[in-house]
Write a protein that holds these residues in place. Structure first.
Motif, short mmCIF file in Angstrom:
data_model
loop_
_atom_site.label_atom_id
_atom_site.label_comp_id
_atom_site.label_asym_id
_atom_site.label_seq_id
_atom_site.Cartn_x
_atom_site.Cartn_y
_atom_site.Cartn_z
N MET A 114 0.80 -1.19 0.00
CA MET A 114 0.00 0.00 0.00
C MET A 114 0.85 1.26 0.00
SD MET A 114 -2.91 -0.16 -0.51
CE MET A 114 -4.57 -0.19 -0.27
N LYS A 115 1.99 1.15 0.61
CA LYS A 115 2.87 2.30 0.68
C LYS A 115 3.33 2.71 -0.72
CE LYS A 115 6.25 3.92 3.89
NZ LYS A 115 7.30 3.60 4.82
N LEU A 116 3.51 1.68 -1.61
CA LEU A 116 3.95 1.94 -2.98
C LEU A 116 2.88 2.72 -3.75
CD1 LEU A 116 6.09 1.41 -5.16
CD2 LEU A 116 4.86 -0.66 -5.73
N LEU A 117 1.63 2.40 -3.56
CA LEU A 117 0.54 3.09 -4.24
C LEU A 117 0.44 4.56 -3.81
CD1 LEU A 117 -2.30 0.43 -4.32
CD2 LEU A 117 -0.90 1.22 -6.20
N THR A 118 0.73 4.83 -2.58
CA THR A 118 0.64 6.21 -2.12
C THR A 118 1.78 7.06 -2.63
OG1 THR A 118 1.78 5.64 -0.06
CG2 THR A 118 -0.65 5.63 -0.04
N GLN A 119 2.87 6.42 -3.06
CA GLN A 119 4.01 7.16 -3.59
C GLN A 119 3.80 7.57 -5.05
OE1 GLN A 119 7.37 4.67 -2.93
NE2 GLN A 119 7.53 5.17 -0.75
N LEU A 120 2.87 6.90 -5.76
CA LEU A 120 2.57 7.25 -7.15
C LEU A 120 1.80 8.56 -7.20
CD1 LEU A 120 1.42 3.83 -8.62
CD2 LEU A 120 3.54 5.02 -9.11
N PRO A 121 2.00 9.34 -8.25
CA PRO A 121 1.22 10.57 -8.39
C PRO A 121 -0.27 10.24 -8.50
CG PRO A 121 3.01 10.53 -9.97
CD PRO A 121 3.00 9.21 -9.30
N ARG A 122 -1.08 11.20 -8.16
CA ARG A 122 -2.52 10.98 -8.11
C ARG A 122 -3.08 10.63 -9.50
NH1 ARG A 122 -6.29 12.42 -4.22
NH2 ARG A 122 -8.39 12.60 -5.05
N TRP A 123 -2.59 11.24 -10.57
CA TRP A 123 -3.13 10.98 -11.91
C TRP A 123 -2.80 9.56 -12.38
CZ3 TRP A 123 0.33 10.05 -15.89
CH2 TRP A 123 1.66 10.43 -15.67
N LEU A 124 -1.72 8.92 -11.85
CA LEU A 124 -1.43 7.53 -12.19
C LEU A 124 -2.35 6.56 -11.45
CD1 LEU A 124 2.45 7.36 -12.39
CD2 LEU A 124 0.82 7.14 -14.25
N ARG A 125 -2.93 6.98 -10.37
CA ARG A 125 -3.85 6.14 -9.60
C ARG A 125 -5.29 6.29 -10.07
NH1 ARG A 125 -2.91 7.87 -3.74
NH2 ARG A 125 -2.09 9.72 -4.71
N ASN A 126 -5.53 7.22 -10.97
CA ASN A 126 -6.88 7.48 -11.46
C ASN A 126 -7.37 6.26 -12.26
OD1 ASN A 126 -9.18 8.38 -12.72
ND2 ASN A 126 -8.35 10.41 -13.14
N LYS A 127 -8.58 5.79 -11.99
CA LYS A 127 -9.11 4.59 -12.65
C LYS A 127 -9.35 4.82 -14.15
CE LYS A 127 -13.78 5.58 -11.15
NZ LYS A 127 -14.90 5.14 -10.33
N PHE A 128 -9.65 6.04 -14.53
CA PHE A 128 -9.85 6.33 -15.95
C PHE A 128 -8.52 6.30 -16.71
CE2 PHE A 128 -13.43 8.50 -13.87
CZ PHE A 128 -14.46 7.75 -14.44
N PHE A 129 -7.48 6.80 -16.09
CA PHE A 129 -6.15 6.74 -16.71
C PHE A 129 -5.69 5.29 -16.85
CE2 PHE A 129 -1.56 6.38 -16.31
CZ PHE A 129 -1.16 7.09 -17.44
#
Length: 98
Positions: free
Chosen positions: A1-16
Motif C-alpha cells: 500500500m505504501k507503494l501506491l501512495t508514492q505514485l502521483p494521483r493521476w497515475l492512480r486514477n481509474k480512468f487513466f
C-alpha cells in the motif's frame, strides 16, 4: 500500500488506468494491432504497383493486337520475329546470342 501512495494521483486514477490498458491492448494484442496494419499497408502498396504494371501490359497488348488486325504486313513481321515462322520456299538460320 505504501507503494501506491508514492505514485502521483493521476497515475492512480481509474480512468487513466483503463485508458492505458486499452491503448496497450489496441497497440499490441488486438488482431488489428499496429504491426499487422503496417504489414497490410505495405502489401496494399505492392498490390497497387502490380495492378498498375499489369494494366499497362494489358493496354500495350491491346494496342499491339489492334496493329496486328489492321495490317497484314505487321502480322507477318510479328510472326517472323516472335515465332520464327517462314515461308515455304525459305530457309531460316537462327544465330544465338542476339
Amino acid at each position: 500500500m505504501k507503494l501506491l501512495t508514492q505514485l502521483p494521483r493521476w497515475l492512480r486514477n481509474k480512468f487513466f488506468i483503463a485508458f492505458a490498458a486499452f491503448t496497450v491492448w489496441m497497440l499490441f494484442f488486438d488482431e488489428r494491432d499496429i504491426f499487422t496494419m503496417s504489414h497490410h499497408r505495405q502489401e496494399l502498396r505492392e498490390l497497387q504497383k502490380s495492378e498498375k504494371y499489369y494494366t499497362e501490359q494489358i493496354n500495350k497488348e491491346k494496342t499491339e493486337l489492334e496493329n496486328l488486325k489492321n495490317s497484314p504486313a505487321t502480322l507477318e513481321k510479328y510472326a517472323r520475329e516472335k515465332y520464327f515462322m517462314k515461308r515455304d520456299n525459305e530457309d531460316l538460320f537462327l544465330i544465338p546470342g542476339h
